[in-house]
Write a protein that holds these residues in place. Structure first.
Motif: not given
Length: 566
Positions: A335-339, A360-369, A381-384, A405-406
């Motif tokens: 984090q904060p920018r995983p692949d 995909l390099k350096a994405k602001q993501a922590n969940a997949l849908f 990128g949820l929560k943080g 969606h803030f």
């Protein structure tokens, strides 16, 4: 005593057709329904993206005392009450179809084919050192008859499982894949208890003994049970992942795993693949690294592949199979920018080897849908990350849209994969409500609701179309889409006409208001003239005569003595 001496044939009652509980599927606009809870109200809506608004179907205050849940095929909506649970449904509205008596029920769960409803209640002990008392009942959904109940301490129901309440894992009973609802299983200490629903008793009247088993998971489509056993004896006995066929209890495949710290099992929705994420210790035992054991369930002898990331020390943040497909996505790195990496189990050149499609390099993501139909995925990128959204086309390996969606807490695809709902629930105090997006990231509309608790799309039963027919429709989509494009055009014209009519009505209302005040002004003309001693003050500007008058006025006089120079 009241039986007549002579027999009389019973009178035939006229046939009254039962309600069609699937009528909502015949909606001419092919819309989907969703249920929301906010404040004391529970509401069911049509999602109508053409109108860019949700269309109300049914609203009821205090409909449930905790939450609501759709049945897996969308036939029923279940509500929870102090006396028990109730299911609702109907052709045109929601009427109560059946009650299930279970005092202070806390959780419910349907079997995949909607034949049975499992209810859960736990009672806190008077002595805090004692375990909670748990009671679980299994009901026949249509008749309301209780088929079996299970009682015990929370400790007996707390092994394995993703989450729970009062110490017990939920769902306690895991249902076998498919819609025939034949088997369900419960995990206990060193034991897997598999029940069959014909008699609601154990298969062969005995459980499956597996020392130290900690997790089980059914195939979504078949009666195949996967299980995980951690290392025992300080590492002398390796960990194990295995597949068991039910009802024969035959072990189909087993894989020994060494230096394992943790394990998680992921079934693909069609039951073709099983991914086992294995976290292993390094040689020093000071850190861990992750990899995957990939089982090809439908192939002969169930071959297993080992997959390690390019950097095997990367932490795996999320994993998700493509529904109805052969691909999967992994979020990995720091984090904060995983692949984010995409892999496929099949390629045109090699159908039997897993291969990487892209990273995909350096994405602001922590969940997949993933979309329920595959092909599209939301990298969220949820929560943080405060609700970052990236709509990605995996076929083309390109980003379709990025949005935000803030403070979003939930992301939910509709069952057709056409629309996505993102929601901010009451865990945040501000901006509660939901937003509807198209599959490619276009914002369609927002709906704000104070004290917003829950949103759930109404599931659809499986399509009757064969895979070949669905593929043929996808290939000839332009031919089929002409009809719907024409309908969209008609709706667009209708909305434009409605807008024109609305503006015209507003203009007419304004002109009417102006005329009312002009009329009142005219009525009061004589009264105003009398108040001004007969002076007419309402004459038009051009009736006045303008005159220019010039005058001089001395404002100030200053005297100054000027001396003459010699």
């Amino acid at each position: 005593m009241n039986v007549k001496e002579e027999w009389e044939p019973p009178q035939a009652r006229p046939y009254v057709p039962a309600e069609n509980y699937q009528k909502w599927l015949t909606d001419e606009k092919a819309r989907d329904q969703l249920v929301i809870r906010h404040g004391a109200d529970t509401e069911v809506y049509w999602n109508d993206p053409r109108q860019k608004m949700p269309v109300p179907v049914h609203k009821r205050p205090y409909w449930t005392e905790s939450y609501v849940q759709w049945s897996p095929l969308g036939t029923y909506l279940v509500t929870l009450h102090k006396q028990g649970a109730a299911v609702w449904g109907g052709a045109d509205t929601f009427t109560r179809l059946m009650r299930y008596q279970h005092s202070m029920v806390k959780l419910v769960d349907f079997s995949p084919g909607e034949k049975y409803l499992v209810t859960y209640h736990s009672q806190e002990p008077s002595n805090p050192r004692d375990a909670s008392k748990v009671e679980i009942k299994v009901f026949d959904v249509r008749t309301g008859r209780m088929m079996r109940d299970f009682k015990g301490s929370a400790d007996e129901f707390s092994i394995g499982g993703p989450g729970g309440v009062a110490g017990a894992s939920w769902p306690v009973f895991r249902w076998a894949g498919g819609n025939d609802d034949k088997y369900f299983a419960k995990l206990s200490k060193n034991t897997i208890s598999v029940y069959e629903t014909e008699t609601f008793s154990l298969i062969d009247k005995k459980s499956i003994k597996v020392d130290n088993v900690v997790d089980i998971c059914w195939s979504p489509t078949d009666s195949i049970l996967s299980l995980f056993v951690p290392e025992q004896g300080g590492g002398n006995q390796p960990a194990k992942a295995a597949l068991i066929q039910i009802p024969s209890k035959v072990e189909l495949r087993q894989k020994n795993l060494f230096s394992v710290s943790d394990c998680k099992m992921y079934w693909q929705s069609s039951g073709e693949y099983l991914a086992v994420k294995v976290d292993r210790y390094t040689k020093t035992k000071k850190s861990t690294y992750s990899g995957f054991e990939l089982f090809r369930i439908k192939e002969r002898d169930i071959p297993i592949e080992v997959l390690e990331l390019d950097n095997k020390n990367d932490k795996i943040i999320a994993f998700a199979w493509e529904p109805k497909g052969h691909r999967f996505a992994v979020i990995h790195g720091d984090q904060p920018r995983p692949d984010v990496s995409f892999y496929t189990m099949k390629t045109a050149q090699n159908t039997g080897r897993v291969s990487k499609l892209a990273t995909l390099k350096a994405k602001q993501a922590n969940a997949l849908f993933w979309s329920p139909t595959g092909k599209y995925i939301i990298l969220a990128g949820l929560k943080g990350f405060n609700g970052q959204l990236e709509f990605f086309n995996v076929d083309e390996l390109e980003t379709m849209a990025t949005a935000e969606h803030f403070m979003a807490t939930e992301i939910l695809w509709d069952p057709t994969g056409r629309y996505v709902a993102t929601a901010v629930t009451s865990v945040h105090e501000m901006d509660n409500g939901f937003t509807i997006w198209s599959f490619n990231g276009n914002l369609l509309y927002r709906t704000l609701k104070d004290h917003f608790f829950q949103l759930a799309w109404r599931p659809r039963p499986p399509s009757f179309l064969t895979a070949e027919k669905e593929e043929e429709i996808a290939k000839n989509l332009k031919k089929y889409s002409k009809k719907y494009e024409a309908e969209d055009q008609d709706v667009s014209l209708l909305l434009s006409e409605q807008d024109r009519e609305k503006r015209k009505a507003l203009k007419e209302e304004w002109e009417k208001w102006v005329m009312q005040w002009k009329s009142l002004h005219e009525e009061e003309k004589l009264a105003r003239q009398n108040l001004r001693d007969g002076e007419v003050s309402d004459v038009e500007e051009d009736e006045y005569e303008a005159k220019e008058v010039e005058f001089e006025d001395v404002i100030d006089v200053t005297e100054e003595i000027v001396q003459e120079s010699m």
